[in-house]
Design a protein around this motif. Structure first.
Motif, PDB file in Angstrom:
ATOM      1  N   TYR A 210      60.556 -29.713 -16.320  1.00 35.12           N
ATOM      2  CA  TYR A 210      61.863 -30.354 -16.153  1.00 35.12           C
ATOM      3  C   TYR A 210      62.541 -30.695 -17.464  1.00 35.12           C
ATOM      4  CZ  TYR A 210      57.937 -33.625 -15.628  1.00 35.12           C
ATOM      5  OH  TYR A 210      56.720 -34.250 -15.739  1.00 35.12           O
ATOM      6  N   ASP A 211      61.960 -30.340 -18.614  1.00 31.30           N
ATOM      7  CA  ASP A 211      62.607 -30.639 -19.884  1.00 31.30           C
ATOM      8  C   ASP A 211      63.716 -29.633 -20.178  1.00 31.30           C
ATOM      9  OD1 ASP A 211      60.494 -28.726 -20.161  1.00 31.30           O
ATOM     10  OD2 ASP A 211      60.606 -28.931 -22.345  1.00 31.30           O
ATOM     11  N   GLY A 212      64.674 -30.066 -20.976  1.00 29.17           N
ATOM     12  CA  GLY A 212      65.790 -29.213 -21.355  1.00 29.17           C
ATOM     13  C   GLY A 212      65.715 -28.793 -22.810  1.00 29.17           C
ATOM     14  N   LEU A 213      66.768 -28.104 -23.244  1.00 29.17           N
ATOM     15  CA  LEU A 213      66.850 -27.588 -24.607  1.00 29.17           C
ATOM     16  C   LEU A 213      67.969 -28.303 -25.360  1.00 29.17           C
ATOM     17  CD1 LEU A 213      66.548 -23.841 -23.669  1.00 29.17           C
ATOM     18  CD2 LEU A 213      65.000 -24.975 -25.263  1.00 29.17           C
ATOM     19  N   LYS A 214      67.735 -28.600 -26.613  1.00 34.78           N
ATOM     20  CA  LYS A 214      68.750 -29.254 -27.430  1.00 34.78           C
ATOM     21  C   LYS A 214      69.960 -28.342 -27.581  1.00 34.78           C
ATOM     22  CE  LYS A 214      69.234 -31.866 -31.734  1.00 34.78           C
ATOM     23  NZ  LYS A 214      68.543 -32.338 -32.964  1.00 34.78           N
ATOM     24  N   GLY A 215      71.118 -28.849 -27.190  1.00 31.10           N
ATOM     25  CA  GLY A 215      72.352 -28.083 -27.316  1.00 31.10           C
ATOM     26  C   GLY A 215      72.621 -27.121 -26.180  1.00 31.10           C
ATOM     27  N   LEU A 216      71.625 -26.883 -25.330  1.00 35.05           N
ATOM     28  CA  LEU A 216      71.785 -25.927 -24.226  1.00 35.05           C
ATOM     29  C   LEU A 216      71.557 -26.551 -22.859  1.00 35.05           C
ATOM     30  CD1 LEU A 216      70.040 -22.689 -25.582  1.00 35.05           C
ATOM     31  CD2 LEU A 216      72.486 -23.047 -25.222  1.00 35.05           C
ATOM     32  N   GLY A 217      70.995 -27.737 -22.808  1.00 35.17           N
ATOM     33  CA  GLY A 217      70.678 -28.328 -21.516  1.00 35.17           C
ATOM     34  C   GLY A 217      69.592 -27.541 -20.814  1.00 35.17           C
ATOM     35  N   GLN A 218      69.813 -27.226 -19.531  1.00 39.54           N
ATOM     36  CA  GLN A 218      68.807 -26.477 -18.768  1.00 39.54           C
ATOM     37  C   GLN A 218      68.992 -24.966 -18.996  1.00 39.54           C
ATOM     38  OE1 GLN A 218      66.247 -27.614 -17.542  1.00 39.54           O
ATOM     39  NE2 GLN A 218      66.597 -29.777 -17.045  1.00 39.54           N
ATOM     40  N   GLY A 219      68.886 -24.587 -20.256  1.00 41.49           N
ATOM     41  CA  GLY A 219      69.076 -23.191 -20.631  1.00 41.49           C
ATOM     42  C   GLY A 219      67.901 -22.302 -20.298  1.00 41.49           C
ATOM     43  N   CYS A 220      66.820 -22.889 -19.782  1.00 38.40           N
ATOM     44  CA  CYS A 220      65.683 -22.086 -19.331  1.00 38.40           C
ATOM     45  C   CYS A 220      65.435 -22.295 -17.842  1.00 38.40           C
ATOM     46  CB  CYS A 220      64.437 -22.425 -20.148  1.00 38.40           C
ATOM     47  SG  CYS A 220      63.266 -21.052 -20.293  1.00 38.40           S
ATOM     48  N   GLY A 221      66.353 -23.003 -17.196  1.00 42.28           N
ATOM     49  CA  GLY A 221      66.262 -23.149 -15.742  1.00 42.28           C
ATOM     50  C   GLY A 221      65.135 -24.031 -15.258  1.00 42.28           C
ATOM     51  N   HIS A 222      64.742 -25.023 -16.054  1.00 40.53           N
ATOM     52  CA  HIS A 222      63.630 -25.867 -15.628  1.00 40.53           C
ATOM     53  C   HIS A 222      63.984 -26.751 -14.442  1.00 40.53           C
ATOM     54  CE1 HIS A 222      61.108 -25.537 -19.594  1.00 40.53           C
ATOM     55  NE2 HIS A 222      61.446 -24.363 -19.090  1.00 40.53           N
ATOM     56  N   ASN A 223      65.252 -26.934 -14.187  1.00 41.52           N
ATOM     57  CA  ASN A 223      65.639 -27.630 -12.962  1.00 41.52           C
ATOM     58  C   ASN A 223      65.178 -26.853 -11.737  1.00 41.52           C
ATOM     59  OD1 ASN A 223      67.738 -25.761 -13.954  1.00 41.52           O
ATOM     60  ND2 ASN A 223      68.846 -26.307 -12.090  1.00 41.52           N
ATOM     61  N   LEU A 224      65.176 -25.524 -11.828  1.00 39.80           N
ATOM     62  CA  LEU A 224      64.710 -24.675 -10.722  1.00 39.80           C
ATOM     63  C   LEU A 224      63.187 -24.658 -10.646  1.00 39.80           C
ATOM     64  CD1 LEU A 224      67.208 -21.695 -11.177  1.00 39.80           C
ATOM     65  CD2 LEU A 224      67.440 -23.704  -9.700  1.00 39.80           C
ATOM     66  N   ILE A 225      62.531 -24.670 -11.797  1.00 35.41           N
ATOM     67  CA  ILE A 225      61.063 -24.737 -11.802  1.00 35.41           C
ATOM     68  C   ILE A 225      60.598 -26.047 -11.172  1.00 35.41           C
ATOM     69  CG2 ILE A 225      58.993 -24.759 -13.247  1.00 35.41           C
ATOM     70  CD1 ILE A 225      60.498 -23.088 -15.286  1.00 35.41           C
TER      71      ILE A 225
END
Length: 522
Positions: A210-225
Motif C-alpha cells: 500500500y505504499d506510494g512513490l514520491k512525486g508519483l503517488g500510486q504509480g505502481c498500483g499498490h492501491n490495487l495490490i
C-alpha cells in the motif's frame, strides 16, 4: 496390470453402503499406457473401485465434482467379464476419443509431473463448484467496498514505513470482517496481519502492499495490490466458514515495498516459513504475465569526504568530493560494458555540495544494483565497491559506503505448480498469455516478495489493467484508479483465490509445489 486413466465428466459420488450403487454421467476419454492394447475391464467390486478413487485425494471432499485424469492400475479381466464398467468400456471402444491412442505417450506422467509440465493440458482439475461460487460471490459482493478502499489509498498515497492512514484503513476494515488482526506487526508501525482458521489443515498466505512513490503517488498500483489481498482473504475465509475446506488463511500487510524493506524484515524473522505453507500476491502492470523475471537488488549509499576551499581564490587547497562522485559515475558507466546484460546499476546524487564557489568537502549518492539471481548480485557488488574506492584514490577523498541494513532483496523464484494453476484460471476468464519461454526472457524490476520465495513456494503474477503505460509513470498512476483497472483486479483476485483454494484442498498439489521449491532452493 495395465495402467490407464479415466476422465470422468460429472460427479463421482461417495459409495452408498445401503445400495451398493453409484452412477457416472459420462466417461469422456480413456488414455491407454500401451496404445496397442484396449482398455481392460475391472472385475473388482464397485465399492473397492470407488474407495480407490477417493483414496487418491486429489480433491479431498465428500462428493467430488471435477474433470480430471486419474492414473490407475486395474487388473486384467476374463474375456467374458461383466464387471460394472463393462458396458461403459464397450461403448468407449467405439468412441472417437480412442482415435487419440496413437498420440499417447510411452508412459502416463506422475501427478507431480502433470501439474508442473505441459501434461497439465491433458486434464482440467475443477474445484468443488460450491466453493467456486462462494469465492466468486464473496469478491463480487465486496466490489464496492474494495473500490472505496482502493480510491482512498489512491487519493492519499504514503511513503514506505509512513503508511499510517493506509494501515488503519485496512486493519479496521479487516477487523470488521471478522479477521483476527494484529496491528504494528513485527516491529513495524505500518505492518499488520489478518488471519482466519477453521481448524487444522494447510495454511496459505497473501500479501497486500500500500505504499506510494514520491512525486508519483500510486504509480505502481499498490492501491490495487492492497484490495487484491483483502478480497482474496475475504473469499478464502468465506470458503473456510462454509466447512467445505479446512485450514488457515493469513493476509500480511507489508509496508515499504518500493524501498524493498517490509518483507525483508519479515523474512529475517522467518515469518512466512513459520506460519504458512505457500504464499501469493498479484501486481498490476501493462500486461498479463506469470513467469517474468524479478531481479535481486541491493541499495548502497556512498559518501565522499574532501576539503573545502574557495573555488576561485584557492581551488588547489581543496579536495573535491563532488569530483569523486563524478569519477564514480564514470567508473560505473565503464563497468556496464563488462557486466551481464541482465545486470542493472543506477543511482542519483543525493548531495553535490552547498555552493558553487566552494570546493565541496562532502558529496553523496545512492545506487541500486541488480542482478538476475542473488548469486550473481553477490559477485557484482564487490565490483561496484571498487568503483567507489578507485574514485576516492583518484581524487584524494575518503570514502564510506553502506549497503541496505536490513539485507539484500532476492530474486523471485516463481513456483510453476501454483503459476500454472493461476494461468489456467485466468485463461478460463478469457486472458491469454505469451509462451512461458518468452515470459522468462522479460526482466526488469525487483520486489521484496523475492525473499518470501526463498522461504516458501510463491507465485507473483502480473495482471494487465488496460494501459500501455509502464509502472512508475504518471500515466500508470492515472490508470490505477480507473473502473476497468478495478474490474481487472477483481478477476485476478478470483484466480489467486482459486489457486490457493486448490492448495487447501489438495495435499498432492502442495507436495508438488514444495518439491519444486526445495529443488530451486537447494
Amino acid at each position: 496390470m495395465i495402467p490407464f486413466g479415466i476422465l470422468f465428466d460429472g460427479e463421482i459420488p461417495p459409495y452408498r453402503e445401503s445400495s451398493g450403487q453409484c452412477s457416472y454421467t459420462k466417461i469422456s476419454v480413456c488414455y491407454v499406457h500401451q496404445s496397442a492394447r484396449p482398455p481392460v475391464e475391472d472385475t473388482r467390486d464397485l465399492k473397492e473401485i470407488i474407495l480407490d478413487i477417493h483414496r487418491m485425494n486429489v480433491l479431498p471432499t465428500t462428493s467430488l465434482s471435477f474433470q480430471n485424469l486419474f492414473v490407475m492400475g486395474f487388473s486384467s479381466a476374463k474375456k467374458n467379464s461383466t464387471g460394472c464398467f463393462s458396458s461403459l468400456f464397450g461403448n468407449l471402444r467405439k468412441a472417437k476419443t480412442l482415435e487419440q491412442k496413437n498420440t499417447v505417450p510411452e508412459r502416463l506422467p506422475a501427478y507431480e509431473e502433470c501439474i508442473t509440465t505441459k501434461a497439465l493440458e491433458h486434464f482440467d482439475v475443477k474445484a468443488d463448484t460450491e466453493i467456486e461460487k462462494i469465492i466468486y460471490d464473496t469478491i463480487d459482493n465486496a466490489s464496492s467496498e474494495l473500490r472505496e478502499i482502493s480510491l482512498e489509498l489512491h487519493r492519499n498515497p504514503e511513503l514506505g514505513m509512513h503508511e499510517y492512514h493506509s494501515h488503519d484503513l485496512l486493519t479496521d476494515f479487516l477487523e470488521r470482517k471478522g479477521f483476527k488482526v494484529t496491528r504494528h506487526a513485527y516491529g513495524m508501525e505500518t505492518a499488520f496481519t489478518a488471519e482466519f482458521t477453521n481448524g487444522p489443515g494447510r495454511r496459505v498466505g497473501l500479501c497486500s502492499e500500500y505504499d506510494g512513490l514520491k512525486g508519483l503517488g500510486q504509480g505502481c498500483g499498490h492501491n490495487l495490490i492492497a484490495i487484491s489481498g483483502v478480497g482474496a482473504a475475504m473469499a478464502i475465509k468465506a470458503a473456510l466458514e462454509s466447512g467445505r475446506v479446512k485450514g488457515k488463511v493469513i493476509l500480511y500487510g507489508t509496508p515499504a515495498e518500493e524501498i524493498t524493506v517490509g518483507k525483508v524484515i519479515m523474512c529475517n524473522l522467518d515469518v512466512f516459513k513459520k506460519n504458512v505453507d505457500v504464499c501469493m500476491m498479484i501486481h498490476p502492470s501493462p500486461g498479463d504475465t506469470v513467469y517474468h523475471r524479478m531481479l535481486a537488488v541491493d541499495h548502497v549509499n556512498v559518501e565522499f569526504f574532501g576539503k573545502p576551499s574557495h573555488a576561485a581564490a584557492a581551488p588547489w587547497n581543496g579536495i573535491n568530493a563532488l569530483d569523486a562522485i563524478a569519477q564514480t559515475w564514470n567508473n560505473i558507466s565503464m563497468l556496464r560494458q563488462q557486466i551481464l546484460p541482465t545486470d542493472r546499476i543506477h543511482g542519483i546524487i543525493t548531495d553535490g555540495g552547498k555552493a558553487a564557489n566552494i570546493i565541496p568537502d562532502y558529496a553523496s549518492a545512492t545506487f541500486f544494483v541488480r542482478s538476475l539471481k542473488i548469486s550473481q548480485l553477490d559477485e557484482l557488488k564487490p565490483r561496484v565497491e571498487k568503483c567507489f574506492e578507485a574514485a576516492a584514490i583518484a581524487t584524494g577523498c575518503k570514502v564510506k559506503f553502506s549497503w541496505k541494513d536490513v539485507g539484500v532483496t532476492k530474486d523471485v523464484l516463481v513456483n510453476s505448480v501454483m503459476g500454472d494453476r493461476y494461468t489456467k484460471y485466468m485463461e478460463s476468464y478469457g486472458i491469454s498469455y505469451i509462451p512461458k519461454s518468452e515470459q522468462e526472457q522479460m526482466s526488469g524490476g525487483s520486489t521484496d516478495a523475492g525473499n518470501i520465495s526463498y522461504q516458501v513456494p510463491l507465485v507473483h503474477p502480473g495482471f494487465g489493467i488496460h494501459t500501455t503505460a509502464v509502472n512508475h509513470t504518471h500515466e500508470f498512476t492515472a490508470a490505477a484508479k480507473t473502473e476497468i483497472a478495478h474490474e481487472d483486479t477483481l478477476r485476478a483476485t478470483k484466480a489467486m483465490s482459486m489457486t490457493l483454494i486448490d492448495i487447501l484442498q489438495s495435499q498432492d498439489m502442495l507436495d508438488a509445489a514444495v518439491a519444486e521449491f526445495k529443488k530451486n532452493t537447494a
